[in-house]
Design a protein around this motif. Structure first.
Motif, mmCIF file in Angstrom:
data_model
loop_
_atom_site.group_PDB
_atom_site.id
_atom_site.type_symbol
_atom_site.label_atom_id
_atom_site.label_comp_id
_atom_site.label_asym_id
_atom_site.label_seq_id
_atom_site.Cartn_x
_atom_site.Cartn_y
_atom_site.Cartn_z
ATOM 1 N N LYS A 152 0.869 -1.178 0.000
ATOM 2 C CA LYS A 152 0.000 0.000 0.000
ATOM 3 C C LYS A 152 0.900 1.219 0.000
ATOM 4 C CE LYS A 152 -3.715 2.171 2.726
ATOM 5 N NZ LYS A 152 -4.522 2.060 3.967
ATOM 6 N N GLU A 153 0.594 2.200 -0.846
ATOM 7 C CA GLU A 153 1.509 3.334 -0.972
ATOM 8 C C GLU A 153 0.749 4.622 -1.238
ATOM 9 O OE1 GLU A 153 5.788 4.328 -3.162
ATOM 10 O OE2 GLU A 153 4.583 2.610 -3.803
ATOM 11 N N GLU A 170 3.801 7.679 2.430
ATOM 12 C CA GLU A 170 3.836 6.472 3.246
ATOM 13 C C GLU A 170 3.787 5.229 2.370
ATOM 14 O OE1 GLU A 170 0.543 6.726 5.920
ATOM 15 O OE2 GLU A 170 1.438 8.319 7.135
ATOM 16 N N VAL A 194 3.554 0.744 2.851
ATOM 17 C CA VAL A 194 3.588 -0.516 3.600
ATOM 18 C C VAL A 194 4.318 -1.519 2.730
ATOM 19 C CG1 VAL A 194 2.226 -2.367 4.624
ATOM 20 C CG2 VAL A 194 1.456 0.008 4.842
ATOM 21 N N LYS A 236 6.391 -5.329 2.086
ATOM 22 C CA LYS A 236 6.503 -6.747 2.412
ATOM 23 C C LYS A 236 7.898 -7.221 2.061
ATOM 24 C CE LYS A 236 4.370 -11.238 1.407
ATOM 25 N NZ LYS A 236 3.294 -11.939 0.643
ATOM 26 N N ILE A 268 6.018 -7.632 7.331
ATOM 27 C CA ILE A 268 5.420 -6.401 6.806
ATOM 28 C C ILE A 268 5.844 -5.218 7.675
ATOM 29 C CG2 ILE A 268 3.260 -5.228 6.286
ATOM 30 C CD1 ILE A 268 2.034 -7.993 5.797
ATOM 31 N N TYR A 269 6.223 -4.116 7.012
ATOM 32 C CA TYR A 269 6.727 -2.930 7.689
ATOM 33 C C TYR A 269 6.053 -1.664 7.154
ATOM 34 C CZ TYR A 269 10.337 -6.091 9.303
ATOM 35 O OH TYR A 269 10.983 -7.147 9.880
ATOM 36 N N PHE A 270 6.074 -0.652 7.995
ATOM 37 C CA PHE A 270 5.538 0.658 7.632
ATOM 38 C C PHE A 270 6.688 1.652 7.525
ATOM 39 C CE2 PHE A 270 4.339 4.890 9.161
ATOM 40 C CZ PHE A 270 3.321 5.223 8.260
ATOM 41 N N TYR A 271 6.684 2.466 6.458
ATOM 42 C CA TYR A 271 7.715 3.487 6.276
ATOM 43 C C TYR A 271 7.066 4.806 5.915
ATOM 44 C CZ TYR A 271 11.683 6.019 4.250
ATOM 45 O OH TYR A 271 12.633 6.960 3.951
ATOM 46 N N GLN A 272 7.395 5.843 6.699
ATOM 47 C CA GLN A 272 6.932 7.194 6.411
ATOM 48 C C GLN A 272 8.111 7.998 5.872
ATOM 49 O OE1 GLN A 272 5.815 10.084 9.567
ATOM 50 N NE2 GLN A 272 3.794 10.059 8.582
ATOM 51 N N LEU A 281 5.084 -3.982 11.298
ATOM 52 C CA LEU A 281 3.648 -4.181 11.486
ATOM 53 C C LEU A 281 3.327 -5.639 11.796
ATOM 54 C CD1 LEU A 281 2.183 -1.971 8.607
ATOM 55 C CD2 LEU A 281 2.472 -1.371 11.023
ATOM 56 N N GLU A 282 3.973 -6.544 11.074
ATOM 57 C CA GLU A 282 3.755 -7.984 11.303
ATOM 58 C C GLU A 282 5.013 -8.736 10.872
ATOM 59 O OE1 GLU A 282 0.773 -11.639 9.898
ATOM 60 O OE2 GLU A 282 0.500 -9.602 9.120
#
Length: 207
Positions: A174-175, A179, A181, A183, A190-194, A203-204
């Motif tokens: 997701k983008e 931001e 998300v 994989k 799974i990670y989040f990047y701002q 995230l997971e």
């Protein structure tokens, strides 16, 4: 019967605790009041101590000295000929043992071959220090640092795969313009990047 292995060429001082399943190979010296956890591997020609704490399942490759003031948490990897220090401004003719500074390497971090870790720094969980880097300041969790002096060049997965370095290396799920998300293509974590704040967090995690 000992539940760990020490090669006959190595020396273990008094008051040393070594965990079950740990292997200490040729020409090592483990100094007094040092604690080494379970299932560690200590390569050839290593010196550890005195008063050093090493967690479980750590791997320390050949030709590494882990001095007083260094703490390794669980599952830390130290590459061959990596260097730790414990005094910022040493002199041969001045005693500065009272100035030893703490260096903390947190769980799952990797320090590459020939890297130097200047004392007083903290290496965050699952950070990755590139080969030959000279670390002079704290490294955030999952941070990838490179060069001399070391600068953060991206972010890595818990499994060690580089997810961000110059460009997005992971698989975007997701983008938005600011931001994303990601994989991991290796383990599926799974990670989040701002982008604007350069913020990275899990995230997971699958491993």
């Amino acid at each position: 019967m000992k539940k760990y292995f020490v090669h006959e060429s190595s020396y273990i001082d008094e008051n040393v605790e070594i965990g079950e399943g740990t292997k200490i190979w040729h020409f090592c010296h483990i100094l007094r009041n040092t604690k080494i956890g379970k299932n560690c591997i200590i390569g050839q020609n290593c010196m550890i101590g005195p008063d050093v704490s090493i967690g479980n399942r750590c791997k320390i490759q050949n030709n590494v000295s882990v001095y007083k003031g260094v703490i390794l948490e669980d599952e830390v990897f130290i590459g061959p000929s990596a260097v730790f220090t414990n005094v910022l401004t040493p002199r041969a003719f001045i005693e500065r043992k009272h100035e030893f500074q703490i260096t903390l390497v947190k769980k799952g971090a990797t320090i590459g071959a020939n890297a130097t870790i200047v004392c007083g720094t903290t290496i965050g969980e699952y950070a990755l220090i590139g080969a030959g880097a000279v670390v002079t300041k704290d490294v955030p969790p999952y941070g990838l640092v490179l060069g001399n002096p070391a600068k953060r060049g991206g972010w890595v997965c818990k499994c060690g795969v580089v997810l961000i370095h110059k460009t997005i290396k992971g698989i975007p799920i997701k983008e938005t313009p600011n931001e994303v998300v990601l994989k991991c293509p290796n383990c599926g974590s799974i990670y989040f990047y701002q982008k604007e704040k350069d913020l990275f967090k899990p995230l997971e995690e699958k491993i």
